[in-house]
Write a protein that holds these residues in place. Sequence first.
Motif, PDB file in Angstrom:
ATOM      1  N   UNK A   2      -0.647 -22.662 -71.665  1.00 32.04           N
ATOM      2  CA  UNK A   2      -1.854 -23.206 -71.050  1.00 32.04           C
ATOM      3  C   UNK A   2      -1.501 -23.897 -69.765  1.00 32.04           C
ATOM      4  N   UNK A   3      -2.455 -23.904 -68.854  1.00 29.09           N
ATOM      5  CA  UNK A   3      -2.256 -24.563 -67.564  1.00 29.09           C
ATOM      6  C   UNK A   3      -3.214 -25.726 -67.466  1.00 29.09           C
ATOM      7  N   UNK A   4      -2.710 -26.910 -67.208  1.00 28.82           N
ATOM      8  CA  UNK A   4      -3.541 -28.096 -67.017  1.00 28.82           C
ATOM      9  C   UNK A   4      -4.136 -28.042 -65.625  1.00 28.82           C
ATOM     10  N   UNK A   5      -5.462 -27.714 -65.545  1.00 26.82           N
ATOM     11  CA  UNK A   5      -6.079 -27.514 -64.235  1.00 26.82           C
ATOM     12  C   UNK A   5      -6.104 -28.798 -63.423  1.00 26.82           C
ATOM     13  N   UNK A   6      -5.960 -29.962 -64.097  1.00 33.30           N
ATOM     14  CA  UNK A   6      -5.984 -31.231 -63.349  1.00 33.30           C
ATOM     15  C   UNK A   6      -4.744 -31.424 -62.521  1.00 33.30           C
ATOM     16  N   UNK A  18       1.559 -19.747 -53.285  1.00 32.50           N
ATOM     17  CA  UNK A  18       3.002 -19.529 -53.256  1.00 32.50           C
ATOM     18  C   UNK A  18       3.717 -20.639 -52.511  1.00 32.50           C
ATOM     19  N   UNK A  19       3.011 -21.298 -51.594  1.00 27.68           N
ATOM     20  CA  UNK A  19       3.652 -22.348 -50.817  1.00 27.68           C
ATOM     21  C   UNK A  19       3.901 -23.595 -51.639  1.00 27.68           C
ATOM     22  N   UNK A  20       3.019 -23.857 -52.616  1.00 25.04           N
ATOM     23  CA  UNK A  20       3.148 -25.039 -53.456  1.00 25.04           C
ATOM     24  C   UNK A  20       3.058 -24.601 -54.916  1.00 25.04           C
ATOM     25  N   UNK A  21       4.164 -24.607 -55.645  1.00 23.50           N
ATOM     26  CA  UNK A  21       4.135 -24.125 -57.031  1.00 23.50           C
ATOM     27  C   UNK A  21       3.149 -24.925 -57.875  1.00 23.50           C
ATOM     28  N   UNK A  22       2.391 -24.235 -58.675  1.00 25.15           N
ATOM     29  CA  UNK A  22       1.446 -24.882 -59.576  1.00 25.15           C
ATOM     30  C   UNK A  22       2.166 -25.310 -60.836  1.00 25.15           C
ATOM     31  N   UNK A  23       2.021 -26.577 -61.199  1.00 27.54           N
ATOM     32  CA  UNK A  23       2.679 -27.083 -62.396  1.00 27.54           C
ATOM     33  C   UNK A  23       2.077 -26.440 -63.639  1.00 27.54           C
ATOM     34  N   UNK A  24       2.934 -25.972 -64.515  1.00 26.22           N
ATOM     35  CA  UNK A  24       2.501 -25.372 -65.771  1.00 26.22           C
ATOM     36  C   UNK A  24       2.864 -26.305 -66.921  1.00 26.22           C
ATOM     37  N   UNK A  25       1.876 -26.734 -67.657  1.00 26.33           N
ATOM     38  CA  UNK A  25       2.086 -27.599 -68.817  1.00 26.33           C
ATOM     39  C   UNK A  25       2.156 -26.729 -70.063  1.00 26.33           C
ATOM     40  N   UNK A  26       3.313 -26.683 -70.661  1.00 25.25           N
ATOM     41  CA  UNK A  26       3.552 -25.821 -71.804  1.00 25.25           C
ATOM     42  C   UNK A  26       3.573 -26.634 -73.100  1.00 25.25           C
ATOM     43  N   UNK A 238       7.537 -36.293 -70.539  1.00 26.22           N
ATOM     44  CA  UNK A 238       7.578 -34.836 -70.379  1.00 26.22           C
ATOM     45  C   UNK A 238       9.011 -34.324 -70.367  1.00 26.22           C
ATOM     46  N   UNK A 239       9.155 -33.057 -70.714  1.00 23.79           N
ATOM     47  CA  UNK A 239      10.396 -32.308 -70.520  1.00 23.79           C
ATOM     48  C   UNK A 239      10.230 -31.427 -69.286  1.00 23.79           C
ATOM     49  N   UNK A 240      11.294 -31.233 -68.531  1.00 20.62           N
ATOM     50  CA  UNK A 240      11.265 -30.371 -67.356  1.00 20.62           C
ATOM     51  C   UNK A 240      12.125 -29.143 -67.596  1.00 20.62           C
ATOM     52  N   UNK A 241      11.539 -27.970 -67.384  1.00 16.41           N
ATOM     53  CA  UNK A 241      12.336 -26.749 -67.528  1.00 16.41           C
ATOM     54  C   UNK A 241      13.403 -26.648 -66.457  1.00 16.41           C
ATOM     55  N   UNK A 242      13.211 -27.373 -65.343  1.00 13.56           N
ATOM     56  CA  UNK A 242      14.167 -27.306 -64.232  1.00 13.56           C
ATOM     57  C   UNK A 242      15.378 -28.207 -64.425  1.00 13.56           C
ATOM     58  N   UNK A 243      15.378 -29.039 -65.462  1.00  9.91           N
ATOM     59  CA  UNK A 243      16.517 -29.939 -65.708  1.00  9.91           C
ATOM     60  C   UNK A 243      17.680 -29.126 -66.265  1.00  9.91           C
ATOM     61  N   UNK A 244      18.710 -28.987 -65.476  1.00  6.61           N
ATOM     62  CA  UNK A 244      19.873 -28.191 -65.867  1.00  6.61           C
ATOM     63  C   UNK A 244      21.128 -29.048 -65.862  1.00  6.61           C
ATOM     64  N   UNK A 245      22.005 -28.776 -66.812  1.00  9.60           N
ATOM     65  CA  UNK A 245      23.257 -29.502 -66.885  1.00  9.60           C
ATOM     66  C   UNK A 245      24.277 -28.966 -65.898  1.00  9.60           C
ATOM     67  N   UNK A 246      25.320 -29.743 -65.674  1.00 12.01           N
ATOM     68  CA  UNK A 246      26.350 -29.338 -64.724  1.00 12.01           C
ATOM     69  C   UNK A 246      27.724 -29.674 -65.302  1.00 12.01           C
ATOM     70  N   UNK A 247      28.087 -28.950 -66.370  1.00 13.65           N
ATOM     71  CA  UNK A 247      29.386 -29.171 -66.998  1.00 13.65           C
ATOM     72  C   UNK A 247      30.506 -28.835 -66.021  1.00 13.65           C
TER      73      UNK A 247
END
Length: 468
Positions: A2-6, A18-26, A238-247
């Motif tokens: 689902x996408x939070x339209x707010x 495309x210039x500004x990514x739309x946040x997707x709330x999963x 919130x959790x972010x899908x973009x949060x990546x580790x750097x071992x």
Amino acid sequence: MTVDRSTEILTNEQAPTALVPELEHRPGRWIANWDAENKEQWEAAGRSIAKRNLYWSIFAEFLGFVVWQLWSIVVVQLPAAGFKFDTNQIFWLISIPSLVGATLRIPYTFMVPRFGGRNWTIVSAMLLLIPTAGLALCVSNPGTPFGVMLLVAGLAGFGGGNFASSMANITFFYPAREKGWALGLNAAGGNLGAAIAQLVVPIAVTLLAAGTVNLPMAGLIWIPLILLAAFGAWKYMNNLTSAKGDVAGSIAALKEPHLWIMAFLYIGTFGSFIGFSGVFPKLIKDYFPAFSALHLGAVALSLAFLGPLVGSLARPYGGRMADRMGGARMTVTAFAAMAIITLTMIWTLPLKNFWLFLVLFLFLFTASGFGNGATYRMIPVIFATSSRAARSGVSAASTARLASSSLGLISAIGAYGGFVIPQVLNASSASGSYTPAFYGFVGAYVLMLIVCWVCYLRKANRNSMGHI
């Protein structure tokens, strides 16, 4: 999905999406397409989301520091509750939470990318229920074996580990231009937990117990707040899908000589802050036993909260002065001040003046907090200009990741000072005095001053390293 339209950033009529990514709330409060560096997304929706996560992160980390420091306050009340532990055992109960907490900071750093910042905040908050409930059970029975007490005290290290995961989480939410302020607030809010614990616990276990010592209250009073923090994280973070580790970045950082130099310096600044936070109530109790009568002991011990309080508040000012005048110069200044203050404290102890002792220790905490901010400011500058990676022409993004990994590792190593300082004082107490330990701390501060000056302030190094 689902996408939070707010949280939409731009409509089709305003600009190409495309210039500004739309946040997707999963499901599970996961957010995809997070880009804090995109100013349009940040101003439209990102800032408010980041602030909400920051506030609950601060609250959870604050409670982590509270739990981390509980045993430093409880141990001075154990004799009044009927426990018969010797000085060596008391110092182990003070120092073991720091040893465990410092060690846990390393794996905690990687928990956010693995499980999500919101999810791990829930788990790490709930873990605090174990040491708080365990403390309440242990101290309710004077017959509790020392080994059990030591194990439960070690579990308080869960609170020390929270700092690493909390800082790692918040760094993903904020853009580089605002990251320093956000991380500063997060760190200061957590550090204040040590101060508040030392203010509240002596009052809760004595003055609120109708003339008795009700030690289980030291753990029980925090349980509702821990449950609130876990609920708040579940409901609002919130959790972010973009949060990546750097071992790989952490492994590379371990090969950098500058990491070990800065970790050594950070043991002197943050290690002193957390180490003296742990032993300050016991030092007050041992140096001024007359305060134990007529509840003055509770009042005097509550004043111990002023130490970590001023140290926490001084930290951002140390960073600000380092921005203006250079972190190395300010770190050298901090070590010089710490050495002079410690010597003055040693030389004035024969006066047996509690208020002078308190003021001098507050100056020592202030200098250590100032040094924390200055030293932390040095790290990204050093790795951007003077590390092996920077000298070999690695990209700015790569050196930034290297610096980020180094910050986490250095914070973990520095926290071992919370174990070292009580154990040095413990060893010194065998001679019948803490004075040899304090002279040892003076020597350590002078050595750290020299290391910082030689490595980062000498004319030859200044010319090659710039304004560190």
